[in-house]
Design a protein around this motif. Structure first.
Motif, PDB file in Angstrom:
ATOM      1  N   ILE A   1      -0.538   7.010 -13.351  1.00  0.00           N
ATOM      2  CA  ILE A   1      -1.445   7.468 -14.002  1.00  0.00           C
ATOM      3  C   ILE A   1      -1.095   8.648 -14.859  1.00  0.00           C
ATOM      4  CG2 ILE A   1      -3.671   8.795 -13.555  1.00  0.00           C
ATOM      5  CD1 ILE A   1      -4.049   7.290 -11.193  1.00  0.00           C
ATOM      6  N   ARG A   2      -0.194   9.401 -14.325  1.00  0.00           N
ATOM      7  CA  ARG A   2       0.188  10.592 -15.342  1.00  0.00           C
ATOM      8  C   ARG A   2       0.706  10.179 -16.684  1.00  0.00           C
ATOM      9  NH1 ARG A   2       5.248  12.415 -12.634  1.00  0.00           N
ATOM     10  NH2 ARG A   2       5.866  10.547 -14.073  1.00  0.00           N
ATOM     11  N   ASN A   3       1.665   9.013 -16.266  1.00  0.00           N
ATOM     12  CA  ASN A   3       2.512   8.584 -17.466  1.00  0.00           C
ATOM     13  C   ASN A   3       1.229   8.117 -18.734  1.00  0.00           C
ATOM     14  OD1 ASN A   3       4.706   8.931 -16.333  1.00  0.00           O
ATOM     15  ND2 ASN A   3       5.431   6.943 -15.933  1.00  0.00           N
ATOM     16  N   LEU A   4       0.384   7.276 -18.233  1.00  0.00           N
ATOM     17  CA  LEU A   4      -0.652   6.885 -19.120  1.00  0.00           C
ATOM     18  C   LEU A   4      -1.373   8.331 -19.794  1.00  0.00           C
ATOM     19  CD1 LEU A   4      -2.243   3.918 -17.074  1.00  0.00           C
ATOM     20  CD2 LEU A   4      -1.209   3.726 -19.032  1.00  0.00           C
ATOM     21  N   LEU A   5      -1.692   9.009 -18.915  1.00  0.00           N
ATOM     22  CA  LEU A   5      -2.352  10.143 -19.443  1.00  0.00           C
ATOM     23  C   LEU A   5      -1.586  10.908 -20.697  1.00  0.00           C
ATOM     24  CD1 LEU A   5      -4.828  12.287 -19.325  1.00  0.00           C
ATOM     25  CD2 LEU A   5      -3.420  13.488 -17.569  1.00  0.00           C
ATOM     26  N   ILE A   6      -0.388  11.100 -20.519  1.00  0.00           N
ATOM     27  CA  ILE A   6       0.406  11.825 -21.386  1.00  0.00           C
ATOM     28  C   ILE A   6       1.261  11.184 -22.335  1.00  0.00           C
ATOM     29  CG2 ILE A   6       0.491  14.293 -20.138  1.00  0.00           C
ATOM     30  CD1 ILE A   6       3.125  13.541 -19.095  1.00  0.00           C
ATOM     31  N   GLY A   7       1.174   9.799 -22.484  1.00  0.00           N
ATOM     32  CA  GLY A   7       1.519   9.014 -23.385  1.00  0.00           C
ATOM     33  C   GLY A   7       2.896   8.667 -23.129  1.00  0.00           C
ATOM     34  N   ILE A   8       3.570   8.504 -21.800  1.00  0.00           N
ATOM     35  CA  ILE A   8       4.785   8.043 -21.598  1.00  0.00           C
ATOM     36  C   ILE A   8       4.766   6.564 -21.186  1.00  0.00           C
ATOM     37  CG2 ILE A   8       6.776   8.238 -19.748  1.00  0.00           C
ATOM     38  CD1 ILE A   8       5.751  11.171 -19.451  1.00  0.00           C
ATOM     39  N   PRO A   9       5.747   5.637 -21.891  1.00  0.00           N
ATOM     40  CA  PRO A   9       5.631   4.256 -21.556  1.00  0.00           C
ATOM     41  C   PRO A   9       5.477   3.900 -19.894  1.00  0.00           C
ATOM     42  CG  PRO A   9       7.267   4.678 -23.256  1.00  0.00           C
ATOM     43  CD  PRO A   9       6.768   6.173 -22.626  1.00  0.00           C
ATOM     44  N   ILE A  10       4.681   3.108 -19.621  1.00  0.00           N
ATOM     45  CA  ILE A  10       4.363   3.193 -18.164  1.00  0.00           C
ATOM     46  C   ILE A  10       5.554   2.395 -17.333  1.00  0.00           C
ATOM     47  CG2 ILE A  10       3.217   0.965 -18.365  1.00  0.00           C
ATOM     48  CD1 ILE A  10       1.148   2.038 -16.147  1.00  0.00           C
ATOM     49  N   GLU A  11       6.310   1.796 -18.412  1.00  0.00           N
ATOM     50  CA  GLU A  11       7.354   0.783 -17.846  1.00  0.00           C
ATOM     51  C   GLU A  11       8.491   1.726 -17.191  1.00  0.00           C
ATOM     52  OE1 GLU A  11       7.614   0.322 -22.333  1.00  0.00           O
ATOM     53  OE2 GLU A  11       6.214   0.239 -20.723  1.00  0.00           O
ATOM     54  N   THR A  12       8.583   2.814 -17.634  1.00  0.00           N
ATOM     55  CA  THR A  12       9.635   3.780 -17.367  1.00  0.00           C
ATOM     56  C   THR A  12       9.576   3.975 -15.864  1.00  0.00           C
ATOM     57  OG1 THR A  12       8.206   5.669 -17.674  1.00  0.00           O
ATOM     58  CG2 THR A  12       9.837   4.941 -19.429  1.00  0.00           C
ATOM     59  N   ILE A  13       8.397   3.601 -15.034  1.00  0.00           N
ATOM     60  CA  ILE A  13       8.406   3.681 -13.813  1.00  0.00           C
ATOM     61  C   ILE A  13       9.257   2.818 -12.880  1.00  0.00           C
ATOM     62  CG2 ILE A  13       6.853   2.293 -13.032  1.00  0.00           C
ATOM     63  CD1 ILE A  13       6.624   5.638 -11.594  1.00  0.00           C
TER      64      ILE A  13
ATOM     65  N   LEU B   1       0.615  -1.312   0.131  1.00  0.00           N
ATOM     66  CA  LEU B   1      -0.029  -0.056   0.142  1.00  0.00           C
ATOM     67  C   LEU B   1       0.821   1.121  -0.056  1.00  0.00           C
ATOM     68  CD1 LEU B   1      -2.725   0.531  -0.057  1.00  0.00           C
ATOM     69  CD2 LEU B   1      -2.847   1.233   2.476  1.00  0.00           C
ATOM     70  N   GLY B   2       1.945   1.178   0.680  1.00  0.00           N
ATOM     71  CA  GLY B   2       2.921   2.481   0.866  1.00  0.00           C
ATOM     72  C   GLY B   2       3.738   2.569  -0.648  1.00  0.00           C
ATOM     73  N   LEU B   3       3.908   1.565  -1.256  1.00  0.00           N
ATOM     74  CA  LEU B   3       4.702   1.759  -2.516  1.00  0.00           C
ATOM     75  C   LEU B   3       3.441   2.037  -3.753  1.00  0.00           C
ATOM     76  CD1 LEU B   3       7.023  -1.097  -2.574  1.00  0.00           C
ATOM     77  CD2 LEU B   3       7.699   1.101  -2.504  1.00  0.00           C
ATOM     78  N   THR B   4       2.263   1.574  -3.667  1.00  0.00           N
ATOM     79  CA  THR B   4       1.125   1.941  -4.628  1.00  0.00           C
ATOM     80  C   THR B   4       0.766   3.474  -4.587  1.00  0.00           C
ATOM     81  OG1 THR B   4      -0.443   1.094  -2.961  1.00  0.00           O
ATOM     82  CG2 THR B   4       0.318  -0.366  -5.042  1.00  0.00           C
ATOM     83  N   THR B   5       1.027   3.812  -3.235  1.00  0.00           N
ATOM     84  CA  THR B   5       0.338   5.495  -2.725  1.00  0.00           C
ATOM     85  C   THR B   5       1.440   6.131  -3.315  1.00  0.00           C
ATOM     86  OG1 THR B   5      -0.762   4.588  -0.914  1.00  0.00           O
ATOM     87  CG2 THR B   5      -0.127   7.003  -1.034  1.00  0.00           C
ATOM     88  N   ALA B   6       2.913   5.726  -3.200  1.00  0.00           N
ATOM     89  CA  ALA B   6       3.973   6.614  -3.577  1.00  0.00           C
ATOM     90  C   ALA B   6       3.988   6.834  -5.175  1.00  0.00           C
ATOM     91  CB  ALA B   6       5.236   6.181  -2.943  1.00  0.00           C
ATOM     92  N   PHE B   7       3.755   5.659  -5.916  1.00  0.00           N
ATOM     93  CA  PHE B   7       4.002   5.749  -7.217  1.00  0.00           C
ATOM     94  C   PHE B   7       2.825   5.494  -8.138  1.00  0.00           C
ATOM     95  CE2 PHE B   7       7.736   3.844  -5.235  1.00  0.00           C
ATOM     96  CZ  PHE B   7       8.772   4.733  -5.880  1.00  0.00           C
ATOM     97  N   GLY B   8       1.588   5.391  -7.392  1.00  0.00           N
ATOM     98  CA  GLY B   8       0.296   5.474  -8.326  1.00  0.00           C
ATOM     99  C   GLY B   8       0.087   6.799  -9.071  1.00  0.00           C
ATOM    100  N   GLY B   9       0.301   7.829  -8.640  1.00  0.00           N
ATOM    101  CA  GLY B   9       0.169   9.105  -9.080  1.00  0.00           C
ATOM    102  C   GLY B   9       0.903   9.194 -10.539  1.00  0.00           C
ATOM    103  N   GLY B  10       1.999   8.897 -10.464  1.00  0.00           N
ATOM    104  CA  GLY B  10       3.006   8.927 -11.490  1.00  0.00           C
ATOM    105  C   GLY B  10       2.715   7.949 -12.756  1.00  0.00           C
TER     106      GLY B  10
END
Length: 203
Positions: A46-58, A35-44
């Motif tokens: 979603i942002r990557n999906l929104l503006i077309g950045i490959p999600i695997e860059t996370i 839960l801590g990790l998904t909270t920390a990286f969930g927003g990023g």
């Protein structure tokens, strides 16, 4: 430099936020870390999906994963009496994460050449995305859908940065402080967005 600092601030703040809520829900250590990790990286994500950045860059942000995991473990090891102050300090950490990630999301969208509307959406979703995922996984009503002013501060951040009203590291820091202060004021003074009035119906 500013980008990296915002990343670290937001990651630590949201990792702590997610970990404390997981402990409130009586999760085990694995659940707290997830839960801590998904909270920390969930927003990023979603942002990557929104503006077309490959999600695997996370997954290339391995140093941030280490920082987040270290923060979660520290919270896990804290005495229970300290965790009881979540209602006071948890909101503050959440406000920091909201401000830091909203600025980061807006900057990301601006650098990608996105229009103002997309910058505002990217800012808001990056700021609230982690908290949204956290609340859903914890079985709570997402804070973004409640009546208190929350996501609006992310939208405001996107507007300010999208219109290029802020330049330089110092002004970014001032904006961060202002957004945190506004979020805390909305909690302390119970600022609310309008809700639909349900009048009484005749039997």
């Amino acid at each position: 430099m500013t980008w990296d600092v915002l990343n670290i601030i937001g990651t630590i703040a949201f990792a702590i936020s997610g970990a404390i809520i997981a402990m409130e829900e009586d999760y085990d250590l694995l659940g707290i870390c997830v839960l801590g990790l998904t909270t920390a990286f969930g927003g990023g994500m979603i942002r990557n999906l929104l503006i077309g950045i490959p999600i695997e860059t996370i997954w290339t942000q391995y140093h941030l994963f280490q920082i987040a995991l270290f923060s979660i473990i520290i919270v896990f090891l804290l005495p229970t009496i300290i965790i009881r102050y979540w209602n006071k300090w948890g909101t503050f950490f959440d406000a920091i994460g909201l401000a830091a990630f909203s600025i980061q999301g807006a900057n990301f969208a601006v650098q990608s050449g996105a229009p103002l509307s997309a910058v505002m959406i990217a800012s808001a979703l990056t700021g609230v995305g982690g908290g949204l995922v956290r609340d859903i996984l914890a079985g709570r009503k997402p804070m973004i859908f409640q009546s208190d002013v929350y996501a609006a501060w992310g939208i405001l951040t996107g507007l300010v940065l999208g219109l290029e009203w802020v330049h330089g590291t110092f002004e970014i820091i001032v904006l961060l402080i202002i957004i945190v202060a506004l979020r805390m004021c909305s909690v302390i003074f119970k600022w609310r967005l309008p809700k639909h009035f349900k009048g009484q119906t005749k039997p």
